[in-house]
Write an enzyme that holds these catalytic residues in place. Structure first.
Site, mmCIF file in Angstrom:
data_model
loop_
_atom_site.group_PDB
_atom_site.id
_atom_site.type_symbol
_atom_site.label_atom_id
_atom_site.label_comp_id
_atom_site.label_asym_id
_atom_site.label_seq_id
_atom_site.Cartn_x
_atom_site.Cartn_y
_atom_site.Cartn_z
ATOM 1 N N THR A 234 0.852 -1.191 0.000
ATOM 2 C CA THR A 234 0.000 0.000 0.000
ATOM 3 C C THR A 234 0.887 1.241 0.000
ATOM 4 O OG1 THR A 234 -1.868 -1.028 1.088
ATOM 5 C CG2 THR A 234 -1.509 1.270 1.617
ATOM 6 N N ARG B 16 -14.827 -5.606 1.129
ATOM 7 C CA ARG B 16 -14.200 -5.154 2.383
ATOM 8 C C ARG B 16 -13.665 -3.732 2.242
ATOM 9 N NH1 ARG B 16 -8.722 -4.366 3.515
ATOM 10 N NH2 ARG B 16 -8.227 -4.345 5.741
ATOM 11 N N VAL B 17 -13.819 -2.954 3.296
ATOM 12 C CA VAL B 17 -13.209 -1.620 3.338
ATOM 13 C C VAL B 17 -12.209 -1.613 4.490
ATOM 14 C CG1 VAL B 17 -13.635 0.847 3.595
ATOM 15 C CG2 VAL B 17 -15.342 -0.602 2.459
ATOM 16 N N ASP C 237 -8.676 0.466 6.373
ATOM 17 C CA ASP C 237 -8.472 1.763 7.037
ATOM 18 C C ASP C 237 -8.163 2.895 6.058
ATOM 19 O OD1 ASP C 237 -6.050 0.419 6.402
ATOM 20 O OD2 ASP C 237 -4.947 1.777 7.719
ATOM 21 N N THR D 9 -0.164 2.164 7.184
ATOM 22 C CA THR D 9 -0.200 0.955 6.371
ATOM 23 C C THR D 9 -0.099 -0.261 7.276
ATOM 24 O OG1 THR D 9 0.942 -0.367 4.698
ATOM 25 C CG2 THR D 9 2.315 1.190 5.928
ATOM 26 N N GLY D 10 -0.816 -1.316 6.921
ATOM 27 C CA GLY D 10 -0.796 -2.526 7.743
ATOM 28 C C GLY D 10 -2.166 -3.169 7.718
ATOM 29 N N GLY E 154 -5.455 -3.235 8.064
ATOM 30 C CA GLY E 154 -6.311 -2.068 8.178
ATOM 31 C C GLY E 154 -7.472 -2.219 9.130
#
Ligand code: ASP
Length: 313
Positions: free
Chosen positions: A173, A201-202, A204, A224-225, A227
């Site tokens: 990302t 899916r949504v 962060d 980033t990670g 989310g």
């Protein structure tokens, strides 16, 4: 006048041994440096932090090495769904887009709604809005790469979704934070989400206050990670609140909020800049691809947990 500063990330996670060494490492370094130079040029010409982070992220979206725009992760149903957000620190104006499938540069789509009374659009109508603003549209096949298909085919039947950088051929990302000559801050983040994430899916990234935040009073943050964990702790806004209400330094605020992410079984990192010009890039994964540039200098790119904090003035 404040020195201009821009930082960018290309995802947090665990890169394969081969990827952190040359020659493979070079392509991450070049990708981040090329994007930073675009953002730096805008800032040196007196452009805004918002314009700079948007165009920096757009370069990373065009680079198929990263999990945003072309080369984004593939969802469980084989589709690509792109999300992005931007925030301007001077007035907390925001723009976000979710589930784009046709807009070439999701970050520009997010910026195109900034200033409107609505802050977030989703799905085909979000693409249509971006189209109406004159942004480049592409067939959805544009976003697919061979590597992505291979990666998705390996786990498509497994009922799991993974952070992009956990793969041997990681592509993360992307995001950017900047401070312009007037001292204004801005942040932008763009992603294809997790590999094999449930379609719909949504994470962060498009959620203001989770993956992205900017407020001149405190800081600009791009995360980033995993989310879902970042959303559960309202990560980016949490960092700002710890500074404003808890008197934390930027780095301590980032580390504290990351411990909250860890506590809900998440992992990742962020890049952040505060109004004093401190740049902090904490992460709790093995690696985070990141880079920064100050004034007329040349970009520095780092992957290992060595340089996490830079004083820019
Ligand atoms: N934060 C993104 C998401 O969960 C993924 C990433 O940062 O790689 O959608």
């Amino acid at each position: 006048m404040s020195p201009i500063v821009i930082a960018a990330h290309g995802g947090a996670g665990r890169l394969g041994l081969r990827q952190v060494k040359y020659p493979a490492r070079k392509k991450y370094e070049d990708g981040i440096a090329d994007a930073l130079e675009v953002g730096q040029k805008i800032l040196l010409k007196g452009g805004s932090a918002l314009q700079s982070v948007t165009e920096t992220v757009a370069v990373l979206e065009d680079n198929e090495l990263f999990n945003a725009g072309r080369g984004a992760a593939i969802c469980s149903d084989g589709t690509v769904e792109l999300s992005a957000s931007v925030m301007r620190g001077s007035d907390r104006a925001v723009g976000a887009m979710v589930g784009l499938k046709r807009t070439k540069n999701p970050v520009r789509a997010a910026k195109s709604i900034l200033g409107h009374s609505h802050v977030l659009l989703f799905g085909p109508k979000a693409d249509r809005y971006a189209d109406s603003k004159g942004l480049d549209m592409v067939p959805s096949t544009y976003f697919y790469t061979k590597r992505r298909r291979r990666q998705w085919e390996r786990i498509r039947d497994s009922d799991t979704s993974v952070l992009d950088h956990s793969d041997d051929e990681p592509q993360g990302t992307v995001g950017a934070v900047a401070r312009d000559r007037r001292g204004n801050l801005a942040a932008a983040t763009s992603t294809g989400g997790l590999v094999n994430q449930l379609a719909g899916r949504v994470g962060d990234t498009p959620i203001i206050g989770a993956g992205t935040w900017a407020d001149n009073k405190t800081c600009a943050v791009s995360a980033t990670g995993k989310g879902d964990a970042f959303a559960r702790v309202s990560f980016a806004r949490r960092v700002a609140d710890l500074i404003e209400l808890g008197n934390y330094s930027l780095m301590d605020a980032g580390l504290f909020a990351l411990e909250e992410v860890r506590a809900v079984k998440g992992q990742g990192g962020c890049i952040a800049i505060d109004s004093d010009g401190v740049l902090a890039m904490p992460f709790i994964t093995e690696h985070m691809v990141r880079g920064w540039v100050v004034g007329k200098g040349r970009p520095t790119v780092a992957i290992l947990p060595d340089e996490m904090i830079v004083k820019t003035q």
